[in-house]
Design a protein around this motif. Sequence first.
Motif, mmCIF file in Angstrom:
data_model
loop_
_atom_site.group_PDB
_atom_site.id
_atom_site.type_symbol
_atom_site.label_atom_id
_atom_site.label_comp_id
_atom_site.label_asym_id
_atom_site.label_seq_id
_atom_site.Cartn_x
_atom_site.Cartn_y
_atom_site.Cartn_z
ATOM 1 N N GLY A 176 -0.094 -1.020 -9.480
ATOM 2 C CA GLY A 176 0.296 0.361 -9.207
ATOM 3 C C GLY A 176 -0.542 1.393 -9.935
ATOM 4 N N SER A 177 -1.382 0.942 -10.866
ATOM 5 C CA SER A 177 -2.262 1.891 -11.552
ATOM 6 C C SER A 177 -3.426 2.253 -10.633
ATOM 7 C CB SER A 177 -2.750 1.321 -12.882
ATOM 8 O OG SER A 177 -3.455 0.129 -12.676
ATOM 9 N N ILE A 178 -4.175 3.252 -11.026
ATOM 10 C CA ILE A 178 -5.257 3.776 -10.190
ATOM 11 C C ILE A 178 -6.584 3.654 -10.928
ATOM 12 C CG2 ILE A 178 -6.154 5.831 -9.038
ATOM 13 C CD1 ILE A 178 -3.195 6.788 -8.931
ATOM 14 N N ALA A 179 -7.587 3.107 -10.243
ATOM 15 C CA ALA A 179 -8.947 3.079 -10.775
ATOM 16 C C ALA A 179 -9.690 4.281 -10.189
ATOM 17 C CB ALA A 179 -9.645 1.777 -10.405
ATOM 18 N N LEU A 180 -10.228 5.100 -11.045
ATOM 19 C CA LEU A 180 -10.965 6.296 -10.633
ATOM 20 C C LEU A 180 -12.392 6.163 -11.132
ATOM 21 C CD1 LEU A 180 -10.812 9.155 -9.365
ATOM 22 C CD2 LEU A 180 -10.201 10.006 -11.627
ATOM 23 N N ARG A 181 -13.347 6.197 -10.191
ATOM 24 C CA ARG A 181 -14.763 6.061 -10.541
ATOM 25 C C ARG A 181 -15.368 7.463 -10.675
ATOM 26 N NH1 ARG A 181 -14.064 2.856 -6.387
ATOM 27 N NH2 ARG A 181 -15.612 3.825 -5.079
ATOM 28 N N LEU A 182 -16.049 7.667 -11.791
ATOM 29 C CA LEU A 182 -16.568 8.990 -12.134
ATOM 30 C C LEU A 182 -18.069 8.973 -12.380
ATOM 31 C CD1 LEU A 182 -13.931 9.815 -14.898
ATOM 32 C CD2 LEU A 182 -13.905 10.689 -12.568
ATOM 33 N N HIS A 183 -18.696 10.106 -12.114
ATOM 34 C CA HIS A 183 -20.052 10.380 -12.596
ATOM 35 C C HIS A 183 -19.887 11.548 -13.558
ATOM 36 C CE1 HIS A 183 -24.379 10.917 -12.731
ATOM 37 N NE2 HIS A 183 -24.125 12.211 -12.713
ATOM 38 N N VAL A 184 -20.175 11.313 -14.834
ATOM 39 C CA VAL A 184 -19.941 12.325 -15.861
ATOM 40 C C VAL A 184 -21.257 13.021 -16.209
ATOM 41 C CG1 VAL A 184 -19.120 12.727 -18.209
ATOM 42 C CG2 VAL A 184 -18.001 11.017 -16.776
ATOM 43 N N GLN A 185 -21.211 14.353 -16.179
ATOM 44 C CA GLN A 185 -22.358 15.165 -16.578
ATOM 45 C C GLN A 185 -22.026 15.806 -17.927
ATOM 46 O OE1 GLN A 185 -23.338 18.434 -13.947
ATOM 47 N NE2 GLN A 185 -24.530 19.424 -15.546
ATOM 48 N N PRO A 186 -22.579 15.247 -19.021
ATOM 49 C CA PRO A 186 -22.316 15.846 -20.336
ATOM 50 C C PRO A 186 -23.139 17.115 -20.540
ATOM 51 C CG PRO A 186 -23.748 13.938 -20.542
ATOM 52 C CD PRO A 186 -23.391 14.053 -19.087
ATOM 53 N N ARG A 187 -22.764 17.872 -21.540
ATOM 54 C CA ARG A 187 -23.449 19.122 -21.905
ATOM 55 C C ARG A 187 -23.508 20.127 -20.753
ATOM 56 N NH1 ARG A 187 -27.473 15.692 -24.964
ATOM 57 N NH2 ARG A 187 -26.895 15.940 -27.137
ATOM 58 N N ALA A 188 -22.482 20.154 -19.932
ATOM 59 C CA ALA A 188 -22.413 21.143 -18.853
ATOM 60 C C ALA A 188 -21.990 22.491 -19.431
ATOM 61 C CB ALA A 188 -21.414 20.687 -17.794
#
Length: 101
Positions: free
Chosen positions: A12-24
């Motif tokens: 029941g949990s959710i896997a969320l795939r992200l592309h993270v842009q640091p220093r925005a």
Amino acid sequence: MDLPCLNTLADGSIALRLHVQPRASSNGIAGLQGDLLKLRLTTPPVDGKANKAVIAFLAKLLKIPKSKITLKSGHQSRSKTVIIKGVEAEHLVQVIKGCIQ
């Protein structure tokens, strides 16, 4: 509409795939990049600070405790997968769509 960055797991949990842009310049969701959700963070990618910022940002956005969000993969990468517990997939989709528009 389903989001390609989101998978509901057997427990029941959710896997969320992200592309993270640091220093925005600001924190926020920038839309989809391929099948990943692009997340902009002002935090630099130093000593795990960006990873903590990802969890803090999502917890605040979803109004859930940070303990409900776990970084599953991508600790040293811009591409990350987080596991979110205690949130319905439909609610998550609505929150994300609200941020994108």
